[in-house]
Design an enzyme around this catalytic site. Structure first.
Site, PDB file in Angstrom:
ATOM      1  N   ASP B  21       0.834  -1.340   0.105  1.00 35.45           N
ATOM      2  CA  ASP B  21       0.049  -0.123  -0.128  1.00 35.45           C
ATOM      3  C   ASP B  21       0.863   1.357  -0.125  1.00 35.45           C
ATOM      4  O   ASP B  21       1.204   1.429   1.128  1.00 35.45           O
ATOM      5  CB  ASP B  21      -0.776   0.034   1.235  1.00 35.45           C
ATOM      6  CG  ASP B  21      -1.571   1.250   1.398  1.00 35.45           C
ATOM      7  OD1 ASP B  21      -1.659   2.194   0.645  1.00 35.45           O
ATOM      8  OD2 ASP B  21      -2.260   1.367   2.371  1.00 35.45           O
ATOM      9  N   LYS B  83       2.428  11.297  -3.395  1.00 39.21           N
ATOM     10  CA  LYS B  83       1.382  10.795  -4.112  1.00 39.21           C
ATOM     11  C   LYS B  83       0.527  11.653  -4.604  1.00 39.21           C
ATOM     12  O   LYS B  83       0.033  11.369  -5.848  1.00 39.21           O
ATOM     13  CB  LYS B  83       0.642   9.755  -3.018  1.00 39.21           C
ATOM     14  CG  LYS B  83      -0.358   8.740  -3.864  1.00 39.21           C
ATOM     15  CD  LYS B  83      -0.883   8.138  -2.783  1.00 39.21           C
ATOM     16  CE  LYS B  83      -1.744   7.000  -3.395  1.00 39.21           C
ATOM     17  NZ  LYS B  83      -2.158   6.153  -2.349  1.00 39.21           N
ATOM     18  N   GLU B 182      -7.460   0.321  -4.473  1.00 39.69           N
ATOM     19  CA  GLU B 182      -7.367   0.442  -2.963  1.00 39.69           C
ATOM     20  C   GLU B 182      -8.848   0.069  -2.214  1.00 39.69           C
ATOM     21  O   GLU B 182      -8.693  -0.972  -1.374  1.00 39.69           O
ATOM     22  CB  GLU B 182      -6.957   1.694  -2.277  1.00 39.69           C
ATOM     23  CG  GLU B 182      -5.449   1.876  -2.434  1.00 39.69           C
ATOM     24  CD  GLU B 182      -5.001   3.446  -2.381  1.00 39.69           C
ATOM     25  OE1 GLU B 182      -5.608   4.371  -2.212  1.00 39.69           O
ATOM     26  OE2 GLU B 182      -3.603   3.787  -2.841  1.00 39.69           O
ATOM     27  N   ASP B 204     -13.315   4.997   1.267  1.00 37.33           N
ATOM     28  CA  ASP B 204     -11.859   4.992   1.494  1.00 37.33           C
ATOM     29  C   ASP B 204     -11.637   6.474   1.591  1.00 37.33           C
ATOM     30  O   ASP B 204     -11.098   6.983   0.487  1.00 37.33           O
ATOM     31  CB  ASP B 204     -11.081   4.227   0.463  1.00 37.33           C
ATOM     32  CG  ASP B 204      -9.789   4.580   0.600  1.00 37.33           C
ATOM     33  OD1 ASP B 204      -9.326   5.023   1.404  1.00 37.33           O
ATOM     34  OD2 ASP B 204      -8.913   3.662  -0.070  1.00 37.33           O
TER      35      ASP B 204
END
Lengths: 204, 601
Positions: B21, B83, B182, B204
C-alpha cells in the site's frame, strides 16, 4: 498459422477457447455471441448470461495466467477484454439490439440525431418552457415537471414492453423488417429517456 | 555449523509476491502467511513506513521514519505526500506546491521535477525510495529476495497516475505484477466473500485521496459495479484547515508570521495532526506549540473540528451518490459498508457514511492496514494460492479520442469492467499523408480541453496513397491495471502499424530505463557506507532476538527440525547470507553461543 489450428500443438481446435489436445488458450473470436457460445437471439435470460460471464471470467482472467507463457497471457488479456465487452453489451437490451443491428448493416451512429418524434412535439415544447421557468427560479413549474417525469417513465416502460415483443418476433423470424422496427423504436426510446434524464437533473 | 546450513532449500517454493500500500501519508507491505495476510514489520518492529523521503547534502536518500524526523530539520530537502504529485504536471499542482516546503525545478510541464539540494527528482523516483525501503524490510523479514509486488492505487487514479506508480515500482527494482484499486483491496482483505453473496460499499478516505467503490460479491468473485472519487481530497486537507487556524492565531499573537515551508510550520503541522487524531477519541484537546522560546496554545474541540470539516465530509457524499446511481442501486440495497483510511476514524465521517448507506460500517480491521492486507491477498491470487477468489475491477474514467472541433468521442465508458477494449478505424485526410495523430483523453466532459490529456499516439509510416484510402484499425485496450495499451493494424495489408506514444504527463520508457540505471549506479556509489551501518544495526536486532529466543522451547524445536518448520532461525540464516561479512560473523557468533547453551543443558 492455419486459422483453426492450435498455435501450440497444431491440432485442429476450431472455435473453442482451449485446444482440446494440449489445453493451450486460443486466440479469441471477436463475435460476442460466438465467443460466449450462445445462439444469436435478442431475448436473453440475464441470469444465465451472468453465470456464463462468471464462469468464463474464472477460466480466462489474466489473474489466472500470470505464470503462463507470454502468448497465453496476451490471449487471456484479449479474451477477457472481449468477454467483458460482450457482457456489457449483451446484458443491456438496447446495446444488444444495437450490436445486432450494426452486424446486420444498419447504421446506428447516425441515428443519434435529435429529431423530435412528431407525436411528442407539443409535449417537448411545453416541457422546455417549464424547464426554463424552474431554472429561472420559479418553483411553481415543479409539479408539472414531476408529472412529465412520471409520464416519460411510463412511456419508457411501454417502449420496453414493445421492444421485448419485437425481440421475440426477430428471434422467431430473423427478418430485416423487424430489425427496422426495432431501430425506429430505439430512436424513440432514446429520445424519451434523454428527456426524462433532463427533467430529473433539474428536479434534483 | 554444518547442521544449521543443511536446511533443505528445496522447500522454498516460487518467489513470494508482496502486497504494497503506497499511501499518501504512510506505506505498508504485507505478505500471505498460510491462510491469512500479515503486515511486514521493519527490523525495529514498526508496521508503518511514513511516506517521507529526504535527500542529504551528500546525495544520500533516506526514506521512512528517519526521513520523517528530518522534516523538522531540513524541510526544504524532505518530501512528503508525494502521491499527490504522481502523474501530474506543474500546472495541476500549483495550489498544492504552495503548501509544500520543497520546490519544483524549472521545465516541469509534462513531468514534475522536485529540486532537492542540487539534485532533481521526479515523483516516481521519490516513491521508488519508499518502495525500496519496503522491499528491504520485506527481504529482511522474509529472509528471501523480493522482486515482485502488487501495489495499490486509488480507484480514481487516471492512466498517468497509474503509470507513474508502475514506473516507481520499476525504478525500485520491483516487477509490479498488478495495480489494485485500494477500495477493492480492502474488500478482499475483509474476506467478505465468506457471506457468499451481497453488495458492499467501500468508503476510503485516506491522507490525500477519496474513493468510493460498490462491489457485488458472488461465490468468491468480487465484481466492482461502480467507482467514484476525488484524487485530491483527504486527511491532508483537514490538517491544512487546522494549520491555517493555528497560523492565523500565531500571527495575531506573536505579530510575526511563521515562514511558509519552514521547520516551524512542519512542527506546528505535526502538533495539529496529533490534536486532530486525539479528537476522534476525546471531545477536546490542548494544542501546544513552542518555537524559539515562544509558546502558543489553544483549546481545540471536536465541535470546532466538525464544523471545519463538514464541507470536506460533504464533498465525499456527492461521489457516493453518483456511485450508487452508476451501480443502479439505492442505499437500502447496500448490505455492508467497509471503512478504509485513517480519516474514517473521525466520528463525523463515520456517522455521515452510516446515515447515507443506512448500514453500520465494518471497522474490525485497522483502517490503516486493510489495503496492504488486501494487496497481499491479490498477490496470492496471482501466485495461484487463492484460486477461489477473483477480482473484476472497473475503469474509473471514460476514455475517448479528440475529434473535429475538439469534441470527445467516447470509446470506453467509465465503470466498464477491465480489461476492456474498443476499436476504431482511422484514415488520412490529405493525399500522401504519412502520419495520423490520435489524441486520447480521459474524463467525462464533452470537450477534449476539459478532459485529462492522456497521450498522443502517432500512427507512423503509412504508405502514401490518396486521401481517405488508408484504413488503419486502432485497438484501445485497458488492461487489468487500468492502463491503456494501443495497437494498430493496417486493414489493407493486415500488417501491424507502428505507433509512437507521447504521454502527456509522465515519463517515457527511455526515461524510466535511465532512472533504473542511475538508481543502481548511485546505489553502489552513495550507499555502500550506509548499507554497512544498517547491517550492523540489523545484526544487533538479530542478536537481541536470538538471545531472547534462547529460553523458548519452541525455538529449540525449530532449531533441530529446520525443514519441518524453519521459522525464525531459517530467516536469520537466510538474512545473514545477504549481509556484509562482519554482521555475518556476528550472527554466527550468536549461533555458537546458542549451541553452547543447548549443549550445557
Amino acid at each position: 498459422m492455419e486459422k483453426d489450428n492450435c498455435w501450440q500443438c497444431g491440432h485442429r481446435s476450431a472455435e473453442s477457447l482451449f485446444c482440446r489436445f494440449c489445453n493451450a488458450l486460443q486466440p479469441p473470436v471477436m463475435d460476442y455471441y460466438a465467443f460466449l457460445g450462445m445462439p444469436r437471439r435478442l431475448k436473453i435470460e440475464t441470469g444465465e448470461l451472468e453465470s456464463t460471464f462468471y464462469r468464463m471470467s474464472r477460466l480466462l482472467h489474466p489473474d489466472r495466467y500470470h505464470r503462463r507463457t507470454p502468448r497465453e497471457r496476451q490471449y487471456s488479456l484479449e479474451a477477457t477484454a472481449i468477454l467483458n465487452d460482450a457482457y456489457r453489451v449483451l446484458r443491456d437490451p438496447v446495446k444488444r439490439a444495437e450490436y445486432v443491428l450494426r452486424q446486420e448493416g444498419f447504421n446506428i451512429g447516425e441515428q443519434r440525431g435529435n429529431d423530435v418524434p412528431p407525436e411528442l412535439l407539443e409535449e417537448v415544447f411545453e416541457l422546455n418552457e417549464a424547464l426554463e421557468e424552474l431554472r429561472g427560479g420559479d418553483q411553481s413549474a415543479r409539479p408539472q415537471l414531476e408529472q412529465a417525469r412520471q409520464r416519460f417513465l411510463a412511456m419508457q416502460h411501454d417502449a420496453d414492453r414493445e421492444l421485448d415483443r419485437l425481440f421475440a418476433d426477430f428471434d422467431a423470424r430473423g427478418d430485416r423488417q423487424t430489425l427496422a422496427s426495432i431501430r425506429a423504436l430505439l430512436n424513440r426510446r432514446r429520445y424519451i429517456s434523454n428527456l426524462a434524464g433532463e427533467v430529473e437533473k433539474e428536479l434534483l | 555449523m554444518s547442521q544449521i546450513f543443511q536446511i533443505d532449500f528445496g522447500t522454498q517454493k516460487k518467489a513470494r509476491v508482496v502486497g504494497i500500500d503506497l499511501g499518501t501519508t504512510n506505506s505498508l507491505a504485507a505478505y500471505m502467511d498460510a491462510a491469512s495476510p500479515r503486515i511486514i514489520p521493519d527490523p525495529a518492529g514498526r508496521r508503518i513506513v511514513p511516506s517521507v523521503v529526504s535527500v542529504a547534502e551528500d546525495g544520500e536518500i533516506i526514506a521512512g521514519e528517519p526521513a520523517r524526523e528530518l522534516l523538522l530539520s531540513r524541510p526544504e530537502r524532505t518530501v512528503y505526500s508525494v502521491k499527490r504529485l504522481m502523474g501530474r504536471g506543474a500546472a495541476d499542482v500549483q495550489d498544492e506546491l504552495r503548501r509544500f516546503p520543497f520546490h519544483i525545478a524549472p521545465g516541469s510541464e509534462t513531468v514534475l521535477r522536485l529540486q532537492l539540494g542540487d539534485r532533481q527528482f521526479t515523483p516516481p523516483e521519490i516513491s521508488a525510495a519508499i518502495l525500496r525501503q519496503l522491499k528491504k524490510n520485506a527481504e529482511a523479514f522474509l529472509g528471501e529476495p523480493v522482486s515482485q509486488a502488487v501495489i495499490t492505487v486509488p480507484a480514481y487514479f487516471n492512466d498517468a497516475q497509474r503509470q507513474a506508480t508502475k514506473d516507481a515500482g520499476r525504478i525500485a527494482g520491483l516487477e509490479v505484477l498488478r495495480l489494485v484499486n485500494e477500495p477493492t483491496a480492502a474488500a478482499l482483505a475483509y474476506g467478505l466473500d465468506k457471506r457468499k453473496q451481497g453488495v458492499v460499499a467501500v468508503y476510503d478516505l485516506g491522507g490525500g485521496t477519496f474513493d468510493i467503490s460498490i462491489l457485488k460479491l458472488q461465490d468468491g468473485i468480487f465484481e466492482v459495479l461502480a467507482t467514484n472519487g476525488d484524487t485530491h481530497l483527504g486527511g491532508d486537507d483537514i490538517d491544512n484547515l487546522l494549520l491555517d487556524i493555528a497560523l492565523e492565531d500565531i500571527q495575531s499573537e506573536w505579530k510575526t508570521s511563521l515562514a511558509r515551508g519552514g521547520a516551524a510550520v512542519q512542527m506546528l503541522r505535526r502538533a495539529v495532526i496529533e490534536a486532530k487524531e486525539k479528537l476522534s477519541f476525546v471531545p477536546s484537546v490542548n494544542l501546544e506549540f513552542e518555537f524559539e522560546g515562544r509558546k502558543y496554545q489553544r483549546e481545540l474541540t471536536r465541535e470546532l473540528l466538525e464544523r471545519l470539516i463538514r464541507p470536506i465530509v460533504d464533498r465525499t457524499l456527492g461521489p457516493c451518490r453518483a456511485c450508487l446511481r452508476d451501480a443502479g442501486l439505492t442505499p437500502d440495497q447496500i448490505d455492508e459498508v467497509v471503512l478504509v483510511g485513517g480519516s474514517t476514524r473521525i466520528p463525523l465521517v463515520r456517522s455521515a457514511v452510516e446515515t447515507l448507506f443506512r448500514a453500520r460500517p465494518h471497522t474490525e480491521l485497522n483502517p490503516d492496514e486493510v489495503v496492504a492486507l488486501g494487496a497481499a491477498v491479490q498477490a496470492a491470487i496471482l501466485s495461484g494460492d487463492a484460486e477461489d477468489k477473483l477480482l473484476l475491477d472497473v475503469t474509473p474514467l471514460s476514455l475517448g479520442i479528440e475529434t473535429m472541433g475538439g469534441v470527445v468521442s467516447k470509446l470506453i465508458h467509465r465503470n466498464s469492467t477491465i480489461p476492456a477494449s474498443a476499436t476504431e478505424v482511422f484514415t488520412t485526410a490529405v493525399d500522401g499523408q504519412r502520419n495520423v495523430l490520435i489524441h486520447v483523453v480521459q474524463g467525462e466532459r464533452e470537450l477534449a480541453r476539459d478532459c485529462r490529456s492522456l497521450a498522443r499516439f502517432d500512427l507512423k509510416d503509412i504508405a502514401p496513397m490518396p486521401a481517405g484510402m488508408a484504413r488503419i484499425e486502432v485497438r484501445f485496450l485497458i488492461d487489468a491495471n487500468g492502463i491503456l495499451n494501443v495497437t494498430a493494424r493496417d486493414l489493407r495489408t493486415g500488417k501491424e502499424q507502428s505507433v509512437d506514444v507521447k504521454p502527456s504527463y509522465g515519463l517515457t520508457d527511455e526515461q524510466v530505463e535511465a532512472m533504473i540505471r542511475e538508481s543502481i549506479e548511485s546505489a553502489e556509489e552513495d550507499f555502500a557506507a550506509r548499507q554497512v551501518r544498517e547491517a550492523r544495526l540489523e545484526a544487533d536486532t538479530i542478536l537481541a532476538a536470538v538471545d531472547k529466543a534462547k529460553g523458548n522451547p519452541a525455538w529449540d524445536f525449530q532449531f533441530f527440525v529446520p525443514e519441518y518448520q524453519p521459522g525464525r532461525l531459517y530467516r536469520f540464516v537466510m538474512r545473514a547470507a545477504y549481509l556484509p561479512y562482519e554482521s555475518h560473523q556476528q550472527v554466527e557468533a550468536a549461533m555458537r553461543v546458542h549451541r553452547a547453551a543447548l549443549a550445557d543443558r
